[in-house]
Design an enzyme around this catalytic site. Sequence first.
Site, mmCIF file in Angstrom:
data_model
loop_
_atom_site.group_PDB
_atom_site.id
_atom_site.type_symbol
_atom_site.label_atom_id
_atom_site.label_comp_id
_atom_site.label_asym_id
_atom_site.label_seq_id
_atom_site.Cartn_x
_atom_site.Cartn_y
_atom_site.Cartn_z
ATOM 1 N N ARG A 8 -19.423 11.278 1.184
ATOM 2 C CA ARG A 8 -18.935 10.593 1.799
ATOM 3 C C ARG A 8 -17.792 11.925 3.185
ATOM 4 N NH1 ARG A 8 -14.242 8.080 -1.356
ATOM 5 N NH2 ARG A 8 -12.618 9.458 -1.867
ATOM 6 N N GLU A 47 -16.858 -0.642 -7.309
ATOM 7 C CA GLU A 47 -17.045 1.454 -6.516
ATOM 8 C C GLU A 47 -18.575 0.967 -6.737
ATOM 9 O OE1 GLU A 47 -13.216 3.293 -6.733
ATOM 10 O OE2 GLU A 47 -13.964 2.336 -8.599
ATOM 11 N N ARG A 85 -3.783 -0.111 -9.381
ATOM 12 C CA ARG A 85 -5.441 0.278 -9.533
ATOM 13 C C ARG A 85 -4.849 1.257 -10.943
ATOM 14 N NH1 ARG A 85 -8.176 3.710 -5.834
ATOM 15 N NH2 ARG A 85 -6.581 5.256 -5.701
ATOM 16 N N HIS A 98 -10.804 13.317 4.336
ATOM 17 C CA HIS A 98 -8.791 13.092 4.722
ATOM 18 C C HIS A 98 -8.634 13.523 6.114
ATOM 19 C CE1 HIS A 98 -8.044 14.030 0.905
ATOM 20 N NE2 HIS A 98 -9.153 15.498 0.397
ATOM 21 N N CYS A 150 -10.337 -3.301 -0.659
ATOM 22 C CA CYS A 150 -8.919 -2.255 -0.267
ATOM 23 C C CYS A 150 -9.627 -1.460 -0.042
ATOM 24 C CB CYS A 150 -8.308 -2.191 -1.684
ATOM 25 S SG CYS A 150 -9.186 -1.314 -3.120
ATOM 26 N N ARG A 182 -2.114 2.924 -5.492
ATOM 27 C CA ARG A 182 -2.062 4.354 -6.169
ATOM 28 C C ARG A 182 -1.442 4.449 -6.568
ATOM 29 N NH1 ARG A 182 -3.282 4.521 -0.171
ATOM 30 N NH2 ARG A 182 -5.250 3.703 0.746
ATOM 31 N N ASN A 227 -14.676 2.974 0.647
ATOM 32 C CA ASN A 227 -15.477 4.509 0.427
ATOM 33 C C ASN A 227 -16.493 5.149 -0.288
ATOM 34 O OD1 ASN A 227 -12.942 3.596 2.291
ATOM 35 N ND2 ASN A 227 -11.734 5.652 1.184
ATOM 36 N N ASP A 228 -16.069 4.418 -1.754
ATOM 37 C CA ASP A 228 -17.240 4.890 -2.861
ATOM 38 C C ASP A 228 -18.206 4.101 -3.413
ATOM 39 O OD1 ASP A 228 -16.262 7.191 -4.003
ATOM 40 O OD2 ASP A 228 -14.648 6.343 -5.020
#
Length: 566
Positions: A448, A414, A325, A188, A491, A289, A437-438
Site C-alpha cells: 500500500r 483485514e 482496537r 503516510h 473504519c 487506536r 487499508n490492509d
Amino acid sequence: MQTLTGVGVCAGRVIGELVSMPAPVAEPAPGLALRDEAPEAAVARLQEAAAEVKAELKRRAEATTEKDAADVLKSTALMAGDKALLKNAAKLVTGQGLAPERALWEAATAYAEQMRSLGGYMAERAADIEDVRARLTARLLGVPMPGIPEREDPFVLTAEDLAPADTATLDPAKVLALVTSGGGPQSHTAILARNLGLPAIVAVRGVGELPDGTPVFVDGATGEVRTEPGADELALVEAWERSAAARGAFDGHGVLADGTEVPLLANVGTPDDARTAAGAGAQGVGLLRTEFCFLGRDQEPSVEEQVEQYTAIFEAFPARKVVVRTLDAGADKPLPFLTDTEEPNPALGVRGYRTDRSVPGVLARQLEAIARAEEATAAQVWVMAPMISAPSEARDFAAMVAAAGLRVPGVMVETPSAAVTADQILQHVDFVSLGTNDLTQYTMAADRMLGSLAELNNPWQPAVLRMVRLTVEGARRAEASGKGPRNVGVCGEAAADPALAVVLVGLGVHTLSMSPRALASVAAVLRSVDLPTAQALAELAVEQHSAEEASAAVRAQLPVLAELGL
C-alpha cells in the site's frame, strides 16, 4: 495549459505557486577518512549528533496536536537513536578509519537496503531510515537538515514523496496542497493529508518536471493538476469554498434521504483526538487506536497507566459507542518488548492479535485496563482484535474478552480469509469492522505504500468491494442462525470518501468511521441518496473491471459531488 493526473486522496480545490522540496543531503564521498580527529572523538561526535536529532524530533512530536504526526515523529526519533545503527557506524569509524558522516551513511544505507529487500511494511521503513540518515549526516556536516521549505506566502508543495517526519511537520497555513509523484493512497503522506484536511494528490507523473513558481490548480477530488489556471479554475475554487461553507459542521446525525440511519463515527488515537471528535459531532468512536499508549516505549505500560488514558477517551463519549482496537503491534509498528524485527516478511508475520502467541500476557493486561476504564465511565465499550484470520482466533479472543469482564467482543476484517469466513467468525463475536487499508493490500497483493501500485492499491477495486459484500453476507447468515444482530462497520480510509461511503452503505455496512474532518462531507452526500439508490450504485461498482471504472461509474450518478466540490 498542461493537465497532469494522479490519485486524489483528499478533496479540495486551490490555486497557488508550485514549490519543490529541497534537494536531499549529498552523500559524503566514498572512503572519506578521518582528518585530525581521534576515532573515539569521532564516535562521540556521532553519538552526540544522534542524541540532538532524536531530541529535536521528540520536541516536535510533543509540540504537534496531530496524533498521527506525533506518532511518526516519535517513531523517527527512536530510529535516530537506534543502538544497532549507531554501533555499526561506530565500527566503521574505529575499524576502517572512516569519517563519522561517511560511516553513518554506509551503516544506514545497508540497513535501509536490508529493510527494502524484505518487502511489505519493512520496505516502508527504508524511507524512514534514509530520512534519519539525511538528518544525522546534515547535523554532522553542520548544514541545514532536510524539511519543508519555508516561505512567507502559501504554496503548493511538490515532491517525489515526503518522509513521514516531513509530512508530520508541514503547516496547513502555509502549504495549500500536496502533490507527489510517488506514494500511494494509503501512504503516510495521504493519511496525514486527510487528517489535516489538506488537498492532496499522489502518484502524479510528470509533476517533478514543472519548475518552481509555476502557478497550478489542484483538485484533490478528481486528482487533477492544471498549469496556468484561468477564470474557469478560479470559478471552481470559489465554488469549492462556497460549498465548504454551506456544508458547515456535522450535526451528529448520519442518515440517508429516506431516513435510514447510518451512524458516523470517528477514528481516534489519543484523549485529545477523542475530545476533538466529540466536538465535531461524531456519534461515537469506530476505531480507538491503542498504540499511542505503547509506541516510543522500551517497556510495556502498566495497567494503571493504560486505565488513565482509556478513561480520558471514554469520558468524551458518555452513553455512546467506543470501539477499542487492541494493540496492533508488528510490521510498521514494532515494539522492542513485543515484536521480532528479524522476521523475513513482517506484513505476513506476528502482528496484531498474533503477538499474544509469542508474548502472552500483554493482551490480557490491556483488556483488564479497558474493562477498568469502562467501569469508571458511561461509555458503551466494544473491543476488537486486529489481524484475525480464522474463526478459532475469534473464538479465543471472545473468551479473553469475557474473562476480562467486557461485554461486546469483535474483530477486524483485514484479511481475505476473515471476509470469506465472516459467518463462522460471527458465531463467536458480536461485530466486525472492515479495515479497508490492509484488506485492500492483502486482497490485491499490492504494497500500500508504493505509488507504482496505486491503481491496484485502491479500495474502489471491485475485488475489495466483493470482500466487503462477502463480509456483510456472512453477518446476515450468522443472524439467520439465531445469533442476534451482527454489526458490520468500516473504519479504514475508504469510509472518508463520500462517494465510496454511499457504495459501502449500499453493500450493507451499518456504520462508518473516519477522520473527524470527513464527517460533514460524508454526511452531506449520504443525505442525498436513499437506500435503494445506494444499493444500485453498489452493484454498479462491483460489476466494473477496475477501481477507476468503479469510481467513475458511481461518481457519474452522484451529481451532488460536483455541487459540493467533492
